[in-house]
Design a protein around this motif. Structure first.
Motif, PDB file in Angstrom:
ATOM      1  N   ALA A 122       0.786  -1.127   0.138  1.00  0.00           N
ATOM      2  CA  ALA A 122       0.020  -0.060  -0.003  1.00  0.00           C
ATOM      3  C   ALA A 122       0.845   1.395  -0.231  1.00  0.00           C
ATOM      4  CB  ALA A 122      -1.081  -0.037   1.264  1.00  0.00           C
ATOM      5  N   SER A 126       0.519   3.535  -3.268  1.00  0.00           N
ATOM      6  CA  SER A 126      -0.136   4.976  -3.182  1.00  0.00           C
ATOM      7  C   SER A 126       1.044   6.034  -3.354  1.00  0.00           C
ATOM      8  CB  SER A 126      -0.620   5.223  -1.729  1.00  0.00           C
ATOM      9  OG  SER A 126      -1.530   4.167  -1.389  1.00  0.00           O
ATOM     10  N   LEU A 159     -11.896   6.252  -9.497  1.00  0.00           N
ATOM     11  CA  LEU A 159     -11.928   5.720  -8.071  1.00  0.00           C
ATOM     12  C   LEU A 159     -12.991   6.258  -7.143  1.00  0.00           C
ATOM     13  CD1 LEU A 159      -8.158   5.688  -7.166  1.00  0.00           C
ATOM     14  CD2 LEU A 159      -9.270   3.756  -8.548  1.00  0.00           C
ATOM     15  N   THR A 160     -13.574   5.475  -6.355  1.00  0.00           N
ATOM     16  CA  THR A 160     -14.472   6.041  -5.407  1.00  0.00           C
ATOM     17  C   THR A 160     -13.982   6.999  -4.354  1.00  0.00           C
ATOM     18  OG1 THR A 160     -14.282   3.957  -3.960  1.00  0.00           O
ATOM     19  CG2 THR A 160     -15.739   3.794  -5.857  1.00  0.00           C
ATOM     20  N   SER A 162     -14.203   6.371  -1.380  1.00  0.00           N
ATOM     21  CA  SER A 162     -13.507   5.905  -0.004  1.00  0.00           C
ATOM     22  C   SER A 162     -12.089   5.330  -0.671  1.00  0.00           C
ATOM     23  CB  SER A 162     -14.204   4.621   0.204  1.00  0.00           C
ATOM     24  OG  SER A 162     -14.628   3.747  -0.976  1.00  0.00           O
ATOM     25  N   SER A 163     -11.657   4.923  -1.808  1.00  0.00           N
ATOM     26  CA  SER A 163     -10.525   4.732  -2.269  1.00  0.00           C
ATOM     27  C   SER A 163      -9.732   5.810  -2.374  1.00  0.00           C
ATOM     28  CB  SER A 163     -10.741   3.998  -3.642  1.00  0.00           C
ATOM     29  OG  SER A 163     -11.406   2.693  -3.546  1.00  0.00           O
ATOM     30  N   THR A 165      -9.719   8.181  -0.274  1.00  0.00           N
ATOM     31  CA  THR A 165      -9.386   8.521   1.064  1.00  0.00           C
ATOM     32  C   THR A 165      -8.394   7.678   1.741  1.00  0.00           C
ATOM     33  OG1 THR A 165     -11.722   9.496   1.446  1.00  0.00           O
ATOM     34  CG2 THR A 165     -10.572   8.600   3.457  1.00  0.00           C
ATOM     35  N   ARG A 166      -8.542   6.243   1.349  1.00  0.00           N
ATOM     36  CA  ARG A 166      -7.501   5.409   1.738  1.00  0.00           C
ATOM     37  C   ARG A 166      -6.211   5.701   1.238  1.00  0.00           C
ATOM     38  NH1 ARG A 166     -10.020   1.455   0.211  1.00  0.00           N
ATOM     39  NH2 ARG A 166      -9.214   0.892  -1.794  1.00  0.00           N
ATOM     40  N   ILE A 167      -6.067   5.885   0.053  1.00  0.00           N
ATOM     41  CA  ILE A 167      -4.645   6.298  -0.893  1.00  0.00           C
ATOM     42  C   ILE A 167      -4.035   7.536  -0.307  1.00  0.00           C
ATOM     43  CG2 ILE A 167      -3.608   7.121  -2.995  1.00  0.00           C
ATOM     44  CD1 ILE A 167      -5.580   5.272  -4.347  1.00  0.00           C
ATOM     45  N   ARG A 197     -16.115  12.563  -0.766  1.00  0.00           N
ATOM     46  CA  ARG A 197     -15.964  11.560  -0.296  1.00  0.00           C
ATOM     47  C   ARG A 197     -16.854  10.366  -0.432  1.00  0.00           C
ATOM     48  NH1 ARG A 197     -12.634  14.904   2.152  1.00  0.00           N
ATOM     49  NH2 ARG A 197     -10.980  14.454   3.125  1.00  0.00           N
TER      50      ARG A 197
END
Length: 238
Positions: A122, A126, A159-160, A162-163, A165-167, A197
């Protein structure tokens, strides 16, 4: 010369020595095919401890050498050891400021112990996205414009929220940790970046009670082993 227990230890005239061969792929970095020197002790216990410490340090250093030499396929993957590009802004950067790719190595090396492989992947993935869009620059060279361009690139990929946000969370963690390790008093431009988001995120609905009761009815009809355990109160039905 007498070999004793411990792969990298030998005894000569009562003194213990450390001896380890340099891996073939790293020979170009060395003037000798092996590393050998006195551990300056006649105590086997002390020699083993010193040899172990030296071996661990070598493994760590060789990991970095291999990372620098590696040619990783795919633009979205980091290529360690890239030469640092000239700064494109007016700030003067000291030569020892970490680049983002070097920051990832520091982050994984110090925080990756005991973590699953997904932790390292990750971080590389990222920050590799950042490098694709903005280049591999010293940490102090990244700007809010870079962060916004990075956001736009992620959104363009479909990308969504949530994706994204994660990255962004992973990039911020790497950036802040690497900056803190080097004592840099800088604010991460990847913080407080606006994006939707909720984009592409669908609400996960609960299963209707009617459907649950229908399944329970089928379970009663079958009267299988799971049903027997349920009737004993171990798994109460609705």
């Amino acid at each position: 010369m007498e070999n004793i227990s411990g792969k990298y230890l030998f005894l000569k005239e009562g003194i213990f020595y450390f001896n380890r061969r340099v891996p073939k792929d790293l020979r170009p970095h060395y003037s000798s095919a092996k590393i050998s020197y006195s551990l300056r002790t006649r105590s086997r216990a002390i020699a083993l401890a010193r040899a172990n410490s030296a071996s661990v340090k070598l493994d760590e250093y060789w990991y970095h050498l291999r990372s620098q030499d590696a040619e990783l396929p795919g633009k979205h993957l980091l290529r360690h050891g890239l030469s640092r590009p000239a700064s494109t802004n007016s700030k003067v950067v000291t030569p020892d400021v970490l680049t983002l790719s070097e920051g990832v190595l520091t982050y994984v090396r110090l925080k990756g112990h005991g973590r699953p492989k997904t932790f390292e992947r990750a971080a590389h993935r990222s920050c590799g996205y950042v490098i694709d869009v903005c280049g591999d620059k010293p940490l102090s060279d990244y700007t809010k414009a870079d962060a916004n361009a990075f956001r736009d690139a992620l959104v363009k990929r479909g990308l969504t929220g949530s994706s994204v946000t994660r990255i962004f969370g992973t990039v911020r963690a790497v950036f802040n940790f690497a900056a803190a390790e080097q004592g840099l008093d800088i604010t991460s431009p990847f913080s407080n970046v606006y994006y939707d988001r909720n984009a592409g995120v669908s609400e996960r609905l609960s299963i209707p009670v009617e459907d649950i009761r229908r399944v329970q009815g089928k379970c009663r009809e079958l009267d299988d082993e799971m049903r027997k355990w349920t009737c004993r109160g171990l798994m109460p039905l609705l």
